[in-house]
Structures are given as structure tokens and as C-alpha cells.
Design a protein around this motif. Structure first.
Motif, PDB file in Angstrom:
ATOM      1  N   THR A  18      -5.583 -15.503  47.143  1.00 45.66           N
ATOM      2  CA  THR A  18      -5.684 -16.200  45.871  1.00 45.66           C
ATOM      3  C   THR A  18      -4.471 -17.120  45.713  1.00 45.66           C
ATOM      4  O   THR A  18      -3.504 -17.027  46.476  1.00 45.66           O
ATOM      5  CB  THR A  18      -5.702 -15.220  44.687  1.00 45.66           C
ATOM      6  OG1 THR A  18      -4.451 -14.528  44.652  1.00 45.66           O
ATOM      7  CG2 THR A  18      -6.832 -14.217  44.806  1.00 45.66           C
ATOM      8  N   VAL A  19      -4.569 -17.999  44.713  1.00 40.74           N
ATOM      9  CA  VAL A  19      -3.469 -18.927  44.467  1.00 40.74           C
ATOM     10  C   VAL A  19      -2.159 -18.158  44.263  1.00 40.74           C
ATOM     11  O   VAL A  19      -1.130 -18.485  44.860  1.00 40.74           O
ATOM     12  CB  VAL A  19      -3.801 -19.796  43.232  1.00 40.74           C
ATOM     13  CG1 VAL A  19      -2.558 -20.513  42.740  1.00 40.74           C
ATOM     14  CG2 VAL A  19      -4.891 -20.798  43.586  1.00 40.74           C
ATOM     15  N   LEU A  20      -2.244 -17.103  43.459  1.00 42.06           N
ATOM     16  CA  LEU A  20      -1.032 -16.325  43.193  1.00 42.06           C
ATOM     17  C   LEU A  20      -0.482 -15.697  44.481  1.00 42.06           C
ATOM     18  O   LEU A  20       0.714 -15.733  44.741  1.00 42.06           O
ATOM     19  CB  LEU A  20      -1.336 -15.234  42.163  1.00 42.06           C
ATOM     20  CG  LEU A  20      -0.107 -14.524  41.601  1.00 42.06           C
ATOM     21  CD1 LEU A  20       0.670 -15.450  40.676  1.00 42.06           C
ATOM     22  CD2 LEU A  20      -0.490 -13.257  40.852  1.00 42.06           C
ATOM     23  N   GLU A  21      -1.391 -15.154  45.295  1.00 43.69           N
ATOM     24  CA  GLU A  21      -0.958 -14.532  46.558  1.00 43.69           C
ATOM     25  C   GLU A  21      -0.363 -15.562  47.509  1.00 43.69           C
ATOM     26  O   GLU A  21       0.548 -15.266  48.277  1.00 43.69           O
ATOM     27  CB  GLU A  21      -2.142 -13.827  47.233  1.00 43.69           C
ATOM     28  CG  GLU A  21      -2.566 -12.557  46.533  1.00 43.69           C
ATOM     29  CD  GLU A  21      -3.924 -12.056  46.976  1.00 43.69           C
ATOM     30  OE1 GLU A  21      -4.255 -10.922  46.631  1.00 43.69           O
ATOM     31  OE2 GLU A  21      -4.666 -12.801  47.649  1.00 43.69           O
ATOM     32  N   ASN A  22      -0.902 -16.790  47.464  1.00 42.51           N
ATOM     33  CA  ASN A  22      -0.333 -17.869  48.273  1.00 42.51           C
ATOM     34  C   ASN A  22       1.140 -18.063  47.933  1.00 42.51           C
ATOM     35  O   ASN A  22       1.965 -18.301  48.813  1.00 42.51           O
ATOM     36  CB  ASN A  22      -1.088 -19.173  48.007  1.00 42.51           C
ATOM     37  CG  ASN A  22      -2.150 -19.459  49.047  1.00 42.51           C
ATOM     38  OD1 ASN A  22      -1.857 -20.005  50.094  1.00 42.51           O
ATOM     39  ND2 ASN A  22      -3.378 -19.045  48.755  1.00 42.51           N
ATOM     40  N   LEU A  23       1.450 -17.950  46.635  1.00 40.89           N
ATOM     41  CA  LEU A  23       2.818 -18.183  46.196  1.00 40.89           C
ATOM     42  C   LEU A  23       3.722 -16.973  46.433  1.00 40.89           C
ATOM     43  O   LEU A  23       4.911 -17.127  46.703  1.00 40.89           O
ATOM     44  CB  LEU A  23       2.845 -18.539  44.696  1.00 40.89           C
ATOM     45  CG  LEU A  23       2.795 -20.040  44.356  1.00 40.89           C
ATOM     46  CD1 LEU A  23       1.458 -20.633  44.723  1.00 40.89           C
ATOM     47  CD2 LEU A  23       3.100 -20.272  42.883  1.00 40.89           C
ATOM     48  N   THR A  24       3.139 -15.772  46.328  1.00 45.50           N
ATOM     49  CA  THR A  24       3.999 -14.586  46.391  1.00 45.50           C
ATOM     50  C   THR A  24       4.248 -14.113  47.821  1.00 45.50           C
ATOM     51  O   THR A  24       5.269 -13.475  48.081  1.00 45.50           O
ATOM     52  CB  THR A  24       3.383 -13.404  45.607  1.00 45.50           C
ATOM     53  OG1 THR A  24       2.050 -13.219  46.051  1.00 45.50           O
ATOM     54  CG2 THR A  24       3.404 -13.663  44.132  1.00 45.50           C
ATOM     55  N   LEU A  25       3.340 -14.435  48.742  1.00 44.11           N
ATOM     56  CA  LEU A  25       3.412 -13.861  50.090  1.00 44.11           C
ATOM     57  C   LEU A  25       4.787 -14.033  50.749  1.00 44.11           C
ATOM     58  O   LEU A  25       5.434 -13.047  51.108  1.00 44.11           O
ATOM     59  CB  LEU A  25       2.327 -14.481  50.982  1.00 44.11           C
ATOM     60  CG  LEU A  25       2.307 -13.942  52.414  1.00 44.11           C
ATOM     61  CD1 LEU A  25       1.936 -12.464  52.431  1.00 44.11           C
ATOM     62  CD2 LEU A  25       1.349 -14.729  53.286  1.00 44.11           C
ATOM     63  N   ALA A  26       5.224 -15.287  50.880  1.00 42.97           N
ATOM     64  CA  ALA A  26       6.497 -15.518  51.571  1.00 42.97           C
ATOM     65  C   ALA A  26       7.678 -15.005  50.747  1.00 42.97           C
ATOM     66  O   ALA A  26       8.674 -14.540  51.298  1.00 42.97           O
ATOM     67  CB  ALA A  26       6.671 -16.995  51.876  1.00 42.97           C
ATOM     68  N   TYR A  29      -9.462 -18.525  44.231  1.00 41.66           N
ATOM     69  CA  TYR A  29      -9.219 -18.834  45.639  1.00 41.66           C
ATOM     70  C   TYR A  29      -9.086 -20.349  45.781  1.00 41.66           C
ATOM     71  O   TYR A  29      -9.708 -21.091  45.026  1.00 41.66           O
ATOM     72  CB  TYR A  29     -10.360 -18.303  46.513  1.00 41.66           C
ATOM     73  CG  TYR A  29     -10.272 -16.823  46.713  1.00 41.66           C
ATOM     74  CD1 TYR A  29      -9.422 -16.294  47.672  1.00 41.66           C
ATOM     75  CD2 TYR A  29     -11.000 -15.945  45.917  1.00 41.66           C
ATOM     76  CE1 TYR A  29      -9.319 -14.923  47.856  1.00 41.66           C
ATOM     77  CE2 TYR A  29     -10.896 -14.569  46.095  1.00 41.66           C
ATOM     78  CZ  TYR A  29     -10.055 -14.067  47.061  1.00 41.66           C
ATOM     79  OH  TYR A  29      -9.941 -12.711  47.237  1.00 41.66           O
ATOM     80  N   PRO A  30      -8.274 -20.813  46.744  1.00 38.34           N
ATOM     81  CA  PRO A  30      -8.013 -22.252  46.891  1.00 38.34           C
ATOM     82  C   PRO A  30      -9.274 -23.102  46.984  1.00 38.34           C
ATOM     83  O   PRO A  30      -9.295 -24.231  46.510  1.00 38.34           O
ATOM     84  CB  PRO A  30      -7.207 -22.334  48.193  1.00 38.34           C
ATOM     85  CG  PRO A  30      -6.517 -21.025  48.276  1.00 38.34           C
ATOM     86  CD  PRO A  30      -7.475 -20.027  47.698  1.00 38.34           C
ATOM     87  N   SER A  31     -10.338 -22.547  47.612  1.00 38.15           N
ATOM     88  CA  SER A  31     -11.544 -23.353  47.810  1.00 38.15           C
ATOM     89  C   SER A  31     -12.188 -23.755  46.481  1.00 38.15           C
ATOM     90  O   SER A  31     -12.987 -24.679  46.432  1.00 38.15           O
ATOM     91  CB  SER A  31     -12.555 -22.576  48.644  1.00 38.15           C
ATOM     92  OG  SER A  31     -12.840 -21.336  48.035  1.00 38.15           O
ATOM     93  N   ARG A  32     -11.833 -23.058  45.386  1.00 43.49           N
ATOM     94  CA  ARG A  32     -12.402 -23.401  44.080  1.00 43.49           C
ATOM     95  C   ARG A  32     -11.635 -24.528  43.386  1.00 43.49           C
ATOM     96  O   ARG A  32     -12.010 -24.963  42.310  1.00 43.49           O
ATOM     97  CB  ARG A  32     -12.385 -22.166  43.161  1.00 43.49           C
ATOM     98  CG  ARG A  32     -13.146 -20.990  43.715  1.00 43.49           C
ATOM     99  CD  ARG A  32     -14.476 -20.802  43.014  1.00 43.49           C
ATOM    100  NE  ARG A  32     -15.132 -19.596  43.470  1.00 43.49           N
ATOM    101  CZ  ARG A  32     -16.029 -19.572  44.454  1.00 43.49           C
ATOM    102  NH1 ARG A  32     -16.375 -20.671  45.073  1.00 43.49           N
ATOM    103  NH2 ARG A  32     -16.580 -18.433  44.820  1.00 43.49           N
TER     104      ARG A  32
END
Lengths: 319, 244
Positions: free
Chosen positions: B97-105, B137-140
Motif C-alpha cells: 500500500t501507499v503507506l507501506e511504500n513509505l514505511t518499508l525503508a 495500492y499504487p495501481s489505484r
């Protein structure tokens, strides 16, 4: 005109073809005068076993206690040793005070047991399951090695994959059993599972490699640009996406593995196929048994396909 | 802050040797916004990718905050964590998800706990104007929204410098503005930025310095006023005539 032709005339044609095939088979079989014995098949799935309960010494029946369907018999030896035996009430063969010799039957117990077809199916299933797990691990490692920048790793992966894919599974099973099994003193089950895992692993490796290479380079670059290491990126970013992509070919490979596992019957592992062969020697009903065996394989593979289909839909949420 | 010295990057393909970056030297001060422009194939993207080691250069030095990338002992992952990068194709992680994209690293590299990382991420999403998309999700998302998420993802690492590799080139025209606005805001806040772009308006408005590259070499360097009104080099004049 419809793009897909699925109107009722085509459905009718399908039914006609299927019925025609069935009728043709039926006609051919009736010509050779084969006697169908379908009634013999069910007992190989499930049967009512009768076990004789015997007295372990010379002695007498001292007490008989009936409680519903089962009866407890207390036996007394000449040296005053006591033993209790439980039998089914309607299969009791002795009366109180009777003297018996060692090995005489006190009565019988009956219970349902799984027949050889079910035991064979079970063997096929666990054999395939264990081989699949090893194949997945092996395939993952080999697939990663094949795209590694290290020459040695890459070459080892290529040699392994080419050797396995270039030789028949049956020969590999023979080598695993007669050569490796003898040299390293391995049991036939280990050889069977090992051969299957090595075989499927090579194909899984190619699937994994293709899956990883299908992920856009930008994914690796984006993750690396955030400071993630190669292994973190693989685990968090590349493999999850690759897994989604390779699920259909991977599941096809594992379904193939279930079918290929029938070849281990040649090294006397009693899987579904071997059970079928054993049953035929005692029933002389090869037509029925082979059809039943085929149907059981078909049932297992169809169930697996359904599970994979369900997983694909679950994984599609981020699309 | 960033010092590039005689950077050379050579590609070999089909027996030909291409010097994609051919002896580029430049310095970028803290808080400076440098825009790199030039025709396609001029090596500007490759130069940018050399700055965070995505393309390893063959000769020269790139020194970020005193750390030389050419030094074999340099931990490239540590350097990259300090250098944010935004790509032309966004390169969001589609399975997160967008949030997970930001939190992962933040969690894997910066070792922040979930709460801190989530808070930081939501703050940044609000900053780039799409707080409501956190759980999508980014695709949305539209292209512009995806690129803003990508900017937020890079910012979440608290980078010392941000690299932009043609961030608006893959966008539909109506979405270019929203991404450029975010970048302008960043520039105003004093972020050190190196931007490869074809957006001349952005270069003129935001850049402290413009670097014009052609055939792997720096052809002309100057302030936007100087470069857009009074370029000295023939190739720069020709290029400007074609794009303006």
C-alpha cells in the motif's frame, strides 16, 4: 456473429461427441467379453477388518462382563496370572468357566480400516508434498544462483538444470535408488522423494528465474536507492512480486509432480500406482482399478488447481 | 555537499564503447537547486545515477558529505539512505500500500518503529497533498499521485539531497503541475536538489544553477537568467531554440 461460440448447438455437439466416445468404448469392450467387477472395488477404499483376540496362555475364562456392544473377558492362567481381553459382544466365542489352550480364539473385534487404495493415495500425497517443499527451496536457491553475478554459482546452477532436464525422470529414479541409495545407504523413500525433488527443483529454478527477471529493473533500483541491501530488496520487493507472477506455472509444476510421483512405484514404494498394481494381481480387474486410480489422481490434481485459483484471486488485490 | 570530479561512465554494447558520462565535474552546495538539461542521450540521467551509485562510474570521484563513492570501503547502502531518488517511471512497490511504500525503508534501513514510521509517512503524504490515499495500492492512483508518493517515499528517509530523474516525463500533461508544485515547495524549504528535466519553466523559476550537458560532457553552466537569455555555446543555443 458471436466472438465466442457457445450457443446450444455447440453444447449439443459436445454431448454427442462424449456419448459417442463412451458408446464406442462400451461396444469395443463388450466384444472382448470382459467381465466387469465394479463391486470388488469399494473394499479397497474401506473395509471391515476382523481381528481374532486370542488367549496368550493355557487357562480358564473366569469372568465375562457384557456392556453393550463390547464384552470384556477376564482370563486366568494356571499360575493365577490375569489378562483382560475385549471383543465384540456378538463375536464372543467362549463361555464362563471354559478352559482354553494358548492361542485359542476368545472372540473377534471388527473395525473399519482404510484399504490399499487410500493408503496408496496417502503415500502419493505425502511423497509429493515433501518433494514439493524440497523442490521449492532447491528451485529458489538455484534460480537465484542462475541470475547471480558470481561465475561459480551461475555455472553450478546451469549444470544442475541441464543435467536434470536432459535426462528422463525414470532413469533419475533408478540412479537415485540403485546408485546413490546403495552408495550412501539410503532408504527407498528417501531416494524416491530425493529424485522427485531434484527433478522438480530444476524446473522450479527456471520458473523462479523467469519470474524474477520479469520484475521491472526499476523495482530493484528504487529499493536500492532507499538504502536497502540486495537481500532485503529480494525478500521484501522482488520475490513477493515474482511469486505472484509465477504462481500459475509453479502450481502446474507441482501438479505435474503429483502425477510424476507415480514413477516411484518402480522402486517398490507403495504409492497409489503400486497399490493399484498389487490390487490387480488379486482381483484380476485391471480395467476397473486403473480407471479408479486415474480418477483419484484427477481428483487430487483438480483440487490443487482449485486451491491455486483461489490463491491467485486472493493475491490479485493489489492489481 | 556533493562533489563530482572527472566522472567517467563507459558503456560497452555490440563491440562499441560509449562514453555516456565523459569527465563531468561539478559541486553542489547545501540548499542549492541544480537543474541538468540537455538533449536525450546526453548522459544527464546516467550522471545522476552515478551520484547514488545506481550506475557505478569507471573513473573519477563522487564525494557526498565527505564520503567518496569510488572508495571500495564505502558502504554504498549507507550513502544511498542519505540520497533520495525519484524516477521517471515512479517505481512504486505495487504489492504494497501507499503507506507501506513509505514505511518499508524507514523500518528496514532507518530501524524506526512502526508508530514513528507511520506518523512520519502520514505527515509526508499530507505534505504532498494525498493523505487520503494512505491505504490504497499504487495501481489505484493517477500518475501524478504516484509520483508524489514516490517523492514522499524518498523524503521519508530524511535525505540530505534529492535526485530527480525526469520526474514529469512519464506524466500526462495535466498532472505535471501537481508534481512540479511539490518540487518547488521542497526547493523553497531549502532541500538540496539535483533535477534532470525537460521542464524549462521549472528550471527558470526554481534553479539556482543550470548545467547543460551534451555527449557526456558539461557544455555550459550558469544561472537561469544567463543560460536562458544569453547562452554562450553554440550547442546550447541550438538546444534552446529547439525546446523553447
Amino acid at each position: 456473429m458471436n466472438a465466442t461460440q457457445n450457443g446450444w448447438p455447440w453444447k449439443l455437439l459436445l454431448v454427442v461427441i462424449l456419448l459417442g466416445t463412451a458408446a464406442g468404448t462400451w461396444g469395443a469392450v463388450s466384444k472382448i467379453d470382459y467381465k466387469w467387477r465394479w463391486y470388488r472395488v469399494p473394499q479397497y477404499f474401506l473395509y471391515h477388518a476382523e481381528d481374532a483376540q486370542k488367549i496368550p496362555f493355557d487357562g480358564t475364562v473366569s469372568v465375562i462382563k457384557k456392556s453393550g456392544k463390547s464384552t470384556t473377558v477376564v482370563l486366568l492362567s494356571e499360575t493365577q496370572e490375569q489378562v483382560e481381553v475385549t471383543v465384540d459382544s456378538d463375536e464372543l466365542k467362549v463361555s464362563e468357566g471354559e478352559s482354553l489352550f494358548e492361542g485359542d480364539t476368545v472372540g473377534f473385534t471388527r473395525q473399519w480400516r482404510l484399504g490399499p487404495l487410500m493408503m496408496g493415495l496417502w503415500t502419493t500425497l505425502w511423497l509429493s508434498a515433501i518433494a514439493s517443499v524440497f523442490a521449492l527451496v532447491l528451485g529458489l536457491v538455484t534460480g537465484l544462483a542462475k541470475i547471480s553475478s558470481n561465475f561459480t554459482l551461475r555455472s553450478l546452477a546451469i549444470i544442475y538444470i541441464e543435467c536434470i532436464r536432459g535426462t528422463p525422470l525414470l532413469v533419475q529414479i533408478f540412479i537415485a535408488y540403485f546408485f546413490l541409495g546403495t552408495v550412501f545407504n539410503l532408504s527407498r523413500n528417501v531416494c524416491g522423494v530425493g529424485a522427485l525433488a531434484l527433478f522438480a527443483g530444476a524446473y522450479v529454478a527456471e520458473i523462479v528465474r523467469a519470474g524474477i527477471q520479469a520484475i521491472p529493473k526499476g523495482q530493484m533500483e528504487a529499493a536500492r536507492s532507499l538504502g536497502m541491501t540486495v537481500s532485503q530488496t529480494m525478500i521484501e520487493i522482488i520475490l513477493p512480486q515474482a511469486f505472484k507472477k509465477i504462481l500459475p506455472p509453479l502450481s502446474g509444476q507441482f501438479i505435474s509432480l503429483v502425477k510424476d510421483s507415480s514413477l516411484v512405484s518402480v522402486i517398490a514404494i507403495t504409492d497409489l500406482t503400486k497399490s493399484g498394481r498389487e490390487i490387480i494381481t488379486s482381483t484380476f480387474a485391471p480395467f476397473e482399478i486403473w480407471m479408479v486410480v486415474a480418477a483419484m489422481y484427477l481428483l487430487v490434481t483438480s483440487l490443487l488447481s482449485q486451491i491455486v485459483y483461489y490463491m491467485e484471486r486472493r493475491l490479485a488485490v493489489s492489481d | 555537499m556533493i562533489k563530482a570530479k572527472d566522472v567517467v561512465k563507459v558503456f560497452h554494447s555490440h563491440g562499441m564503447t560509449i562514453r555516456a558520462v565523459d569527465g563531468v565535474s561539478t559541486e553542489v552546495e547545501k540548499g542549492e537547486v541544480v537543474v541538468v538539461i540537455g538533449p536525450s542521450g546526453s548522459g544527464k540521467s546516467t550522471f545522476l545515477r552515478c551520484i547514488n551509485g545506481l550506475d557505478m562510474f569507471d573513473e573519477g570521484h563522487v564525494i557526498i558529505d565527505g564520503v567518496d563513492l569510488a572508495d571500495k570501503k564505502t558502504n554504498i547502502n549507507k550513502v544511498r539512505a542519505e540520497v533520495g531518488m525519484v524516477f521517471q517511471q515512479f517505481n512504486l512497490f505495487p504489492h504494497k500500500t501507499v503507506l507501506e511504500n513509505l514505511t518499508l525503508a524507514q523500518r528496514k534501513v532507518r530501524k524506526r518503529d512502526k508508530k514513528t514510521a507511520d506518523e512520519k509517512s502520514r505527515m509526508l503524504l499530507a505534505k504532498v497533498g494525498i493523505p487520503e490515499k494512505a491505504d490504497q495500492y499504487p495501481s489505484r492512483l493517477s500518475g501524478g499521485q504516484q509520483q508524489r508518493v514516490a517523492i514522499a517515499r524518498a523524503l521519508a528517509m530524511d535525505p540530505k539531497v534529492m535526485l530527480f530523474d525526469e520526474p514529469t516525463s512519464a506524466l500526462d500533461p495535466e498532472m505535471v503541475g501537481e508534481v512540479l508544485d511539490v518540487m518547488k515547495q521542497l526547493a523553497r524549504e531549502g532541500m538540496t536538489m539535483i533535477v534532470v528535466t525537460h521542464e524549462m519553466g521549472f528550471a527558470r523559476e526554481v534553479a539556482d544553477r543550470v548545467i547543460f550537458m551534451d555527449e557526456g560532457k558539461v557544455v555550459e553552466v550558469g544561472t537561469p537568467e544567463h543560460f536562458f537569455t544569453n547562452p554562450q555555446e553554440e550547442r546550447a543555443k541550438l538546444f534552446l531554440k529547439q525546446v523553447l
